[in-house]
Design a protein around this motif. Structure first.
Motif, mmCIF file in Angstrom:
data_model
loop_
_atom_site.group_PDB
_atom_site.id
_atom_site.type_symbol
_atom_site.label_atom_id
_atom_site.label_comp_id
_atom_site.label_asym_id
_atom_site.label_seq_id
_atom_site.Cartn_x
_atom_site.Cartn_y
_atom_site.Cartn_z
ATOM 1 N N LEU A 1 0.834 -1.199 0.000
ATOM 2 C CA LEU A 1 0.000 0.000 0.000
ATOM 3 C C LEU A 1 0.871 1.251 0.000
ATOM 4 N N ILE A 2 0.557 2.166 -0.924
ATOM 5 C CA ILE A 2 1.179 3.486 -0.956
ATOM 6 C C ILE A 2 0.086 4.503 -0.612
ATOM 7 N N ASN A 3 0.183 5.083 0.571
ATOM 8 C CA ASN A 3 -0.839 6.042 0.997
ATOM 9 C C ASN A 3 -0.805 7.320 0.173
ATOM 10 N N LYS A 4 0.412 7.780 -0.158
ATOM 11 C CA LYS A 4 0.524 9.006 -0.957
ATOM 12 C C LYS A 4 1.779 8.957 -1.808
ATOM 13 N N LEU A 5 1.616 9.343 -3.059
ATOM 14 C CA LEU A 5 2.728 9.476 -3.981
ATOM 15 C C LEU A 5 2.667 10.864 -4.593
ATOM 16 N N LYS A 6 3.776 11.571 -4.564
ATOM 17 C CA LYS A 6 3.835 12.921 -5.113
ATOM 18 C C LYS A 6 4.996 12.996 -6.085
ATOM 19 N N SER A 7 4.721 13.455 -7.304
ATOM 20 C CA SER A 7 5.762 13.544 -8.321
ATOM 21 C C SER A 7 5.697 14.894 -9.012
ATOM 22 N N GLU A 8 6.867 15.485 -9.267
ATOM 23 C CA GLU A 8 6.968 16.722 -10.030
ATOM 24 C C GLU A 8 7.948 16.484 -11.176
ATOM 25 N N PHE A 9 7.559 16.858 -12.396
ATOM 26 C CA PHE A 9 8.394 16.549 -13.552
ATOM 27 C C PHE A 9 8.212 17.574 -14.651
ATOM 28 N N ILE A 10 9.163 17.553 -15.592
ATOM 29 C CA ILE A 10 9.071 18.342 -16.824
ATOM 30 C C ILE A 10 9.193 17.367 -17.993
ATOM 31 N N LEU A 11 8.222 17.417 -18.899
ATOM 32 C CA LEU A 11 8.222 16.555 -20.081
ATOM 33 C C LEU A 11 8.481 17.420 -21.308
ATOM 34 N N GLU A 12 9.579 17.146 -22.004
ATOM 35 C CA GLU A 12 9.896 17.921 -23.206
ATOM 36 C C GLU A 12 10.661 17.052 -24.197
ATOM 37 N N ASN A 13 10.229 17.118 -25.457
ATOM 38 C CA ASN A 13 10.897 16.371 -26.532
ATOM 39 C C ASN A 13 11.050 14.889 -26.207
ATOM 40 N N GLY A 14 10.044 14.304 -25.585
ATOM 41 C CA GLY A 14 10.101 12.884 -25.277
ATOM 42 C C GLY A 14 11.013 12.521 -24.128
ATOM 43 N N THR A 15 11.466 13.521 -23.379
ATOM 44 C CA THR A 15 12.321 13.284 -22.214
ATOM 45 C C THR A 15 11.597 13.719 -20.952
ATOM 46 N N LEU A 16 11.551 12.825 -19.966
ATOM 47 C CA LEU A 16 10.905 13.105 -18.690
ATOM 48 C C LEU A 16 11.977 13.406 -17.649
ATOM 49 N N ASN A 17 12.050 14.661 -17.234
ATOM 50 C CA ASN A 17 12.987 15.068 -16.186
ATOM 51 C C ASN A 17 12.254 15.025 -14.851
ATOM 52 N N LEU A 18 12.587 14.029 -14.047
ATOM 53 C CA LEU A 18 11.903 13.798 -12.782
ATOM 54 C C LEU A 18 12.614 14.584 -11.685
ATOM 55 N N ASN A 19 12.026 15.697 -11.287
ATOM 56 C CA ASN A 19 12.635 16.550 -10.272
ATOM 57 C C ASN A 19 12.361 16.052 -8.862
ATOM 58 N N LYS A 20 11.211 15.431 -8.688
ATOM 59 C CA LYS A 20 10.821 14.967 -7.351
ATOM 60 C C LYS A 20 9.882 13.781 -7.502
ATOM 61 N N TYR A 21 10.124 12.756 -6.702
ATOM 62 C CA TYR A 21 9.245 11.588 -6.687
ATOM 63 C C TYR A 21 9.335 11.006 -5.284
ATOM 64 N N GLU A 22 8.274 11.165 -4.523
ATOM 65 C CA GLU A 22 8.246 10.677 -3.147
ATOM 66 C C GLU A 22 6.974 9.871 -2.925
ATOM 67 N N ALA A 23 7.116 8.747 -2.251
ATOM 68 C CA ALA A 23 5.964 7.907 -1.947
ATOM 69 C C ALA A 23 6.170 7.250 -0.593
ATOM 70 N N TYR A 24 5.071 7.042 0.114
ATOM 71 C CA TYR A 24 5.187 6.364 1.411
ATOM 72 C C TYR A 24 3.913 5.603 1.723
#
Length: 299
Positions: free
Chosen positions: A197-220
């Motif tokens: 079980l993942i109670n909360k997942l938070k992700s922040e990213f930039i998608l450009e030209n088919g590239t996903l830059n994952l700045n933040k990805y936290e889950a607990y």
């Protein structure tokens, strides 16, 4: 000036109607089934061809009603009702309501702003939504909300977005299973059962030209917490991430809540026990490493 087609394949029917106007053209699509899998890939991940159907007809108002739309190989959405505006090779506006295969809701809106567009996606089955669009195949249930903004001042129109998922279970999840095994965290068996079980997942990213830059990805959740950041090259199907996984999140939170002692024993969100890992190489079968040197007790 206008064209109307009535088509039938086996028992499935569709109607396509195009009307050319002075200021903006109209496209009406109604039917039992449409295959948009190749169109979606071209629109969101590839440079659109000048001779494509949408580019030739723009500017364009689109009315879409379909019982089923194929969005990827063997993946469909159902009961689709949408109004879209396509101009300058972009969907300037969109309002889409549909269902996933278990009658759960999936909605999408695009609202124009000055030099940008706001994107909002909602689904009351996060796992099935991610699976349907081939984003992640390990999730089950949960609620998903995405808020994003396309920067139209730039030629590549990057999407800056954040995603929040609540109460989703991870099942199978081969990459996570490798990390748990390498870190000797004894909850791998849960992935083949009812899931973790993942109670909360938070992700922040930039998608450009088919590239996903994952700045933040936290889950607990009650058993583990994890975070990572890095880059996913969607067109080349490559991945390069580094993160940390924290077992026994509930215990960490209890100890961390003890004044003074908790601050000494824990390292804010990092918890008492944390293992650093990397995920690199092929996106479908990445190489996973856990660094034992960084397997430490902070403080």
């Amino acid at each position: 000036k206008s064209l109307e087609l009535n088509l039938k394949k086996n028992t499935k029917k569709m109607n396509i109607k195009v009307v050319r106007n002075k200021n903006i053209n109209n496209l009406d699509l109604n039917g039992d089934y449409f295959d948009f899998s190749k169109n979606l890939k071209e629109i969101f991940f590839e440079k659109q061809k000048e001779d494509s159907f949408l580019v030739q007809l723009q500017p364009l108002d689109i009315n879409l009603n379909a019982k089923e739309i194929l969005v990827a190989e063997e993946k469909s959405i159902y009961g689709v009702n949408a109004k879209l505006k396509y101009e300058n090779k972009l969907f300037k506006e969109a309002e889409l309501h549909s269902k996933l295969k278990n009658d759960k809701i999936f909605t999408l809106t695009i609202d124009p702003r000055q030099n940008s567009r706001d994107l909002v996606i909602n689904s009351d089955d996060a796992g099935l939504f991610l699976n349907t669009f081939n984003i992640n195949k390990s999730g089950k249930e949960g609620e998903l909300v995405l808020h994003g903004n396309y920067d139209d001042t730039k030629e590549i129109h990057p999407l800056n977005a954040s995603v929040t998922i609540r109460d989703m279970r991870l099942i199978k999840a081969p990459t996570l299973a490798k990390i748990l095994n390498l870190a000797s965290i004894g909850i791998v068996s849960a992935l083949s059962g009812e899931g973790i079980l993942i109670n909360k997942l938070k992700s922040e990213f930039i998608l450009e030209n088919g590239t996903l830059n994952l700045n933040k990805y936290e889950a607990y959740g009650p058993d583990i917490g994890f975070s990572n950041q890095g880059t996913v090259y969607l067109n080349d199907k490559k991945i390069n991430l580094e993160g940390a996984i924290i077992p026994m999140v509930t215990l960490n939170k209890i100890i961390g809540s003890i004044p003074v002692v908790g601050k000494i024993l824990t390292n804010e969100r990092k918890g008492i026990w944390s293992f650093v890992y990397t995920i690199t190489g092929d996106l479908d079968e990445p190489e996973v490493k856990v660094n034992p040197i960084k397997t430490i007790t902070p403080g």
